[in-house]
Design an enzyme around this catalytic site. Structure first.
Site, PDB file in Angstrom:
ATOM      1  N   SER A 127       0.817  -1.217   0.000  1.00  0.00           N
ATOM      2  CA  SER A 127       0.000   0.000   0.000  1.00  0.00           C
ATOM      3  C   SER A 127       0.852   1.269   0.000  1.00  0.00           C
ATOM      4  O   SER A 127       0.375   2.327  -0.413  1.00  0.00           O
ATOM      5  CB  SER A 127      -0.941   0.002   1.206  1.00  0.00           C
ATOM      6  N   ASP A 356      -2.594   6.725  11.664  1.00  0.00           N
ATOM      7  CA  ASP A 356      -1.820   6.098  10.593  1.00  0.00           C
ATOM      8  C   ASP A 356      -0.474   6.809  10.462  1.00  0.00           C
ATOM      9  O   ASP A 356      -0.392   7.922   9.942  1.00  0.00           O
ATOM     10  CB  ASP A 356      -2.602   6.168   9.277  1.00  0.00           C
ATOM     11  N   HIS A 359       1.465   5.331   6.136  1.00  0.00           N
ATOM     12  CA  HIS A 359       1.223   5.894   4.816  1.00  0.00           C
ATOM     13  C   HIS A 359       1.525   7.392   4.839  1.00  0.00           C
ATOM     14  O   HIS A 359       1.890   7.944   5.881  1.00  0.00           O
ATOM     15  CB  HIS A 359      -0.212   5.612   4.385  1.00  0.00           C
TER      16      HIS A 359
END
Length: 377
Positions: A127, A356, A359
């Site tokens: 990802s 998060d 990312h």
């Protein structure tokens, strides 16, 4: 005569060195944040002029002319649109990376597409690589007229098509590179020596960019598999970095045996660091790069393993080391702004709230990786 030829050759090489170096120099002595990896070098085996400048060593410099594209780019997934999701600051969009002694040219979409004319570039991985793919698509899509661009989906792959350039910018989901399968007993088995099911999709691609690290480091509770397998041997427990080395070696053998360096360029992007640990590394409410960090004593194991595998390959793979530069950017993650937050959620932010720190917000850090990628191509 031989002495004269040798002297002329030496002068030519010296001139070439200074010419290539000077063409990259930035005359401005800017103030920024410095990273010194203390001799922790990239693996570079291509012998091209880019080796004169080590892109992994440098500093982050604040630049008001960034970001490089509109944050409303329609190809961004919701989880990385931090401004839309309510992040109150935006300085994280305005840092550019300046290597020591040279500079990375600003991304030029038309020039990039011109180099990619009638070619396929495929980003393969997890990802974080999807994060980079979205960045690259947003960097180029603004110069393409509506109706002359589209995205297609095919199983684990998606592709952005620039029709007038006959170019495709593709992403292929393969976070472990090797094959993850279900056994007859419905167990998840990671085959460390099998790769063709994924790799068959990589054939015929002009430029391949790989990453693979994050999934190998998952804890037992979050692991994507129940067992490892090599040949007929089913293995329940293995040191994650030993498994990573075995998986990467399978990938390396496939590249060595199946790709032609005259037809395909291969780049392996190093690990994008997480900042979700305690003792000051959490990414919530961080608004500037970390002032200094040395990788001399802290080189991530996956990066060391990756270097070891690449050094043994016959195929000239370029290691794009973004770890040393990106470790400084704990300010660039979505943190709690990975989704639109309600007022009651905002009051809980930073206190045990889901964040998060893996990312990256876009526009942001992956745009710089793609500026580097454009130079490498």
């Amino acid at each position: 005569m031989a002495t004269l030829i040798t002297h002329l050759l030496s002068c030519f090489l010296l001139f070439s060195f200074f010419h290539c170096t000077l063409c990259l120099l930035n005359p401005q002595d800017e103030v920024g944040f410095l990273v010194e990896p203390d001799g922790f070098n990239m693996v570079q085996r291509n012998g091209d002029s880019s080796k004169i400048c080590d892109f992994s060593v440098g500093k982050w410099v604040y630049d008001e002319s960034y970001p490089l594209y509109d944050p409303n780019c329609p190809y961004l997934s919701a989880a990385v649109t931090c401004q839309k999701n309510g992040r109150p600051d935006s300085d994280y969009e305005k840092w550019k990376w300046k290597p020591n002694g040279c500079s990375i040219p600003r991304f030029d979409a038309l020039r990039f597409l011109g180099k990619m004319r009638r070619k396929r570039i495929m980003l393969v991985g997890d990802s974080i690589m999807r994060n980079q793919w979205e960045s690259l698509v947003c960097l180029v899509q603004g110069v393409i007229p509506t109706g002359r661009k589209r995205v297609t989906y095919n199983g684990p792959a998606m592709a952005f098509h620039a029709m007038d350039f006959e170019t495709s910018i593709e992403f292929f989901w393969a976070p472990l590179l090797v094959e993850l399968k279900k056994s007859p007993e419905n167990k998840r088995v990671l085959h460390l020596d099998l790769i063709e099911e994924n790799a068959k999709s990589w054939r015929g691609v002009d430029i391949l960019v790989f990453d693979s690290a994050h999934w190998w480091n998952h804890s037992a509770k979050t692991s994507a598999w129940d067992y490892y397998q090599e040949g007929n041997n089913l293995i329940e427990n293995m040191n994650p970095m030993v498994a990573y080395q075995k998986g990467l070696s399978t990938w390396a053998r496939w590249v060595d045996l199946n790709l032609d360096p005259k037809k395909t360029k291969v780049i392996f992007r190093s690990m994008s660091p997480r900042h979700n640990r305690e003792n000051g590394w959490k990414c919530y409410n961080q608004k500037q790069p970390i002032p200094f960090f040395s990788l001399q004593q802290h080189a991530p194991e996956p990066l060391v393993v990756l270097q070891g595998v690449l050094k043994k390959m016959r195929f000239p793979v370029y290691l794009q080391d973004i770890t040393t530069m990106t470790v400084l950017r704990r300010d660039g993650h979505p943190s709690v702004y990975r989704k639109v937050t309600r007022q009651d959620e905002k009051q809980k932010q930073g206190i045990g709230h889901s964040s998060d720190c893996s990312h990256w917000c876009l526009p942001g850090v992956p745009d710089i990786w793609n500026e580097m990628l454009s130079v490498l191509l």
